[in-house]
Enzyme design. Structure first.
Site, PDB file in Angstrom:
ATOM      1  N   TYR A  79      49.689  -1.388 -64.089  1.00  0.00           N
ATOM      2  CA  TYR A  79      49.954  -0.506 -62.933  1.00  0.00           C
ATOM      3  C   TYR A  79      49.149   0.794 -63.091  1.00  0.00           C
ATOM      4  CZ  TYR A  79      52.494   2.173 -59.410  1.00  0.00           C
ATOM      5  OH  TYR A  79      52.816   2.922 -58.319  1.00  0.00           O
ATOM      6  N   PHE A 131      32.265   6.422 -36.467  1.00  0.00           N
ATOM      7  CA  PHE A 131      32.772   5.053 -36.488  1.00  0.00           C
ATOM      8  C   PHE A 131      34.190   5.112 -35.915  1.00  0.00           C
ATOM      9  CE2 PHE A 131      34.843   1.321 -38.348  1.00  0.00           C
ATOM     10  CZ  PHE A 131      34.018   0.362 -37.792  1.00  0.00           C
ATOM     11  N   THR A 132      34.656   4.010 -35.354  1.00  0.00           N
ATOM     12  CA  THR A 132      35.941   4.033 -34.624  1.00  0.00           C
ATOM     13  C   THR A 132      37.099   4.611 -35.452  1.00  0.00           C
ATOM     14  OG1 THR A 132      36.210   1.737 -35.306  1.00  0.00           O
ATOM     15  CG2 THR A 132      35.406   2.104 -33.072  1.00  0.00           C
ATOM     16  N   ASP A 222      29.415   8.524 -45.692  1.00  0.00           N
ATOM     17  CA  ASP A 222      30.050   7.216 -45.515  1.00  0.00           C
ATOM     18  C   ASP A 222      29.031   6.163 -45.944  1.00  0.00           C
ATOM     19  OD1 ASP A 222      30.917   4.741 -44.592  1.00  0.00           O
ATOM     20  OD2 ASP A 222      31.893   5.555 -42.813  1.00  0.00           O
ATOM     21  N   LYS A 263      31.933  -4.589 -47.284  1.00  0.00           N
ATOM     22  CA  LYS A 263      30.621  -5.026 -46.793  1.00  0.00           C
ATOM     23  C   LYS A 263      29.707  -5.325 -47.993  1.00  0.00           C
ATOM     24  CE  LYS A 263      31.250  -2.504 -42.454  1.00  0.00           C
ATOM     25  NZ  LYS A 263      30.844  -3.312 -41.285  1.00  0.00           N
TER      26      LYS A 263
HETATM   27  N1  F0G Z   1      32.918   3.361 -41.991  1.00  0.00           N
HETATM   28  C1  F0G Z   1      32.035   2.461 -41.514  1.00  0.00           C
HETATM   29  C2  F0G Z   1      30.609   2.859 -41.301  1.00  0.00           C
HETATM   30  C3  F0G Z   1      32.458   1.162 -41.246  1.00  0.00           C
HETATM   31  O1  F0G Z   1      31.570   0.289 -40.775  1.00  0.00           O
HETATM   32  C4  F0G Z   1      33.811   0.814 -41.460  1.00  0.00           C
HETATM   33  C5  F0G Z   1      34.301  -0.517 -41.136  1.00  0.00           C
HETATM   34  C6  F0G Z   1      34.685   1.776 -41.941  1.00  0.00           C
HETATM   35  C7  F0G Z   1      34.200   3.056 -42.208  1.00  0.00           C
HETATM   36  C8  F0G Z   1      36.122   1.481 -42.188  1.00  0.00           C
HETATM   37  O2  F0G Z   1      36.237   0.655 -43.293  1.00  0.00           O
HETATM   38  O3  F0G Z   1      37.242  -1.461 -42.388  1.00  0.00           O
HETATM   39  O4  F0G Z   1      37.242  -0.984 -44.836  1.00  0.00           O
HETATM   40  O5  F0G Z   1      38.690   0.299 -43.307  1.00  0.00           O
HETATM   41  N2  F0G Z   1      33.675  -1.362 -40.446  1.00  0.00           N
HETATM   42  C9  F0G Z   1      34.144  -2.696 -40.102  1.00  0.00           C
HETATM   43  C10 F0G Z   1      33.234  -3.325 -39.082  1.00  0.00           C
HETATM   44  C11 F0G Z   1      35.574  -2.738 -39.677  1.00  0.00           C
HETATM   45  O6  F0G Z   1      33.623  -4.370 -38.551  1.00  0.00           O
HETATM   46  O7  F0G Z   1      32.128  -2.847 -38.864  1.00  0.00           O
HETATM   47  P1  F0G Z   1      37.419  -0.422 -43.461  1.00  0.00           P
END
Ligand code: F0G
Length: 480
Positions: A79, A131-132, A222, A263
């Protein structure tokens, strides 16, 4: 690696052998139609069993190496103080040069902790593009997301090698106007996801670093798509260097690094890394609260072992560019067939330019969502809407038209082959020839935040039925 054939054409060459495979099925169109209806015309709500090729995302869907799988067998499940963590910390130090590592369960968990720790209400979070999940977290903490991209960034047909560059004039002007104390940080996103996986240059990063120094502003990086950005710098800016060297130099300019490890390193996890003990001390108290003890951060120790190996592998010569080269092949085939696609080819995915594919559908009727639904119907290939549905409404409840209206066809690394790509291109070609049959979508139920995940929609005027008919006329009722 690229190989030049005797015809003079180049093709991507996989520098690996496939030893484990997974069955996939191509179902007839009536099953795909039913599946799409049940999914509310949102490809996120499809089930895997109905999908032939899953190009929704390259996140958590990449093939691991034999060495990664082997490493998982020797993980230490403690842990606290797990040896697996120390292997990860060593890999981070060696490959990225950071002395301090915090594992987190995925990229957005890093964004959550960073937002909670470093974003004060009203402060600007400046970036090359959002990013979203990034935007959602920073805004939830009261931050204001400012994207200072160059005009070229949103041009879908371009030969600009670095569309992910931040606009340096806009950056200096914005900081002067706001005052540095009102800027939480500048965030550089490697291989900018939402504008088509477009990289920034080393020169641009160096200039941003200088501006950060002048104003004492933190540089957040990022690195979810670090390996592709470093690869593109090698291909387009610094051909004499190797990718690992380039990545390490990039990291020397960064105050706070974070990444989704789903990724490049091909695992289910993420991390935050830095050299500054003071930054670490500010983040640390939140880690056990939201993620887990600081030596596992919500990840399984097996995945941490695989991440240590994956970090090293992703920056090695043959692997770093392998995904991007498959994408380049996909994009080249699209261009050869005169299909509208974002150029130059980026990392992670082939991005179909929906504004040119379906120019007759206004953004208020979500053309990228309509194309993703239509493409699944005629191919069994799942893509992702990256347009106005992915852009949430503003605080007054108005739709915000996306800067670019795209359908993303992501290529999980080392998973799909050239035949899969040829099939996708062929079905897209058929769809393009019948594009006038595709119409827009309207909401059935619309969540308030990140609506693209769970929102349900319906085709305006039942165009799905007409499209299916046209498909069956050509390929037969049981047609695949
Ligand atoms: N930043 C970038 C540039 C990303 O592409 C993603 C995720 C995240 C942050 C968030 O990371 O999913 O591990 O929480 N991209 C995925 C996509 C979801 O489908 O492009 P995560």
């Amino acid at each position: 690696m690229q190989i030049t054939l005797s015809s003079g054409k180049t093709i991507p060459m996989e520098m690996h052998k496939v030893r484990i495979v997974q069955q996939t099925w191509l179902h007839p169109i009536d099953r795909r139609h039913r599946a799409m209806q049940e999914a509310g015309f949102n490809t996120f709500l499809l089930r895997s069993r109905d999908i032939f090729l899953d190009m929704l995302t390259d996140s958590g869907t990449n093939a691991m190496s034999d060495n990664q799988l082997a490493a998982m067998m020797v993980s230490d499940d403690a842990y606290a103080g797990s040896e697996s963590f120390f292997k990860l910390a060593d890999a981070v130090k060696e490959m990225l040069g950071f002395a301090l590592t915090i594992p987190v369960h995925q990229g957005r968990a890093a964004e959550h902790l960073i937002a909670k720790t470093f974003v004060k209400p009203g402060q600007a979070c400046i970036m090359n593009y959002h990013f979203t999940t990034t935007k959602a977290h920073f805004e939830m903490a009261g931050g204001v997301v400012l994207e200072l991209y160059q005009d070229e960034a949103l041009k879908t047909q371009s030969d600009n090698p670095f569309k992910g560059d931040i606009d340096l004039d806009k950056l200096t002007k914005t900081i002067d106007e706001l005052g540095a104390e009102n800027v939480a940080f500048i965030r550089m996103e490697a291989t900018t996801n939402l504008i088509g996986g477009q990289p920034f240059s080393m020169r641009n990063l160096q200039a941003v670093r200088e501006i950060c120094n002048q104003h004492n502003i933190m540089l957040v990086f990022d690195g979810s798509l670090l390996m592709e950005n470093a690869f593109f710098i090698q291909q387009r800016e610094q051909p004499e260097r190797n990718v690992a060297d380039i990545a390490r130099e990039m990291m020397t300019m960064v105050d706070l690094y974070y990444m989704s490890a789903r990724k490049g390193p091909a695992v289910r996890g993420g991390m935050i890394a830095m050299n500054d003990q003071a930054l670490f001390d500010r983040l640390l108290p939140l880690v056990p609260l939201f993620e887990g003890f600081s030596t596992y951060g919500g990840m399984s120790t097996k995945e941490i072992e695989a991440m240590a190996v994956g970090l090293r592998e992703m920056l090695s010569g043959d692997i770093a560019g392998s995904g991007a080269e498959m994408v380049a092949f996909f994009v080249r085939r699209m261009v050869e067939e005169n299909l509208p696609v974002v150029t130059p080819a980026g990392g992670l995915a082939c991005h179909v330019d929906v504004s040119r594919f379906l120019p007759h559908i206004p953004q208020t009727e979500y053309p990228a969502g309509a194309l993703a639904a239509a493409f699944f119907l005629v191919s069994g290939v799942r893509g992702m809407e990256r347009g106005t549905i992915s852009t949430d409404r503003d605080i007054d409840g108005n739709d915000v038209p996306a800067g670019v209206e795209l359908m993303r066809l992501a290529l999980p690394r080392r998973v799909y082959t050239m035949s899969h790509i040829e099939y996708a291109v062929d079905r897209l070609k058929w769809l393009f020839e019948h594009r006038e049959l595709v119409r827009g979508l309207t909401w059935i139920s619309e969540p308030p935040v990140l609506r693209f995940f769970f929102g349900r929609l319906a085709p305006i005027g039942q165009w799905d039925v007409q499209l299916r008919k046209a498909f069956c006329t050509e390929f037969g009722d049981d047609a695949m």
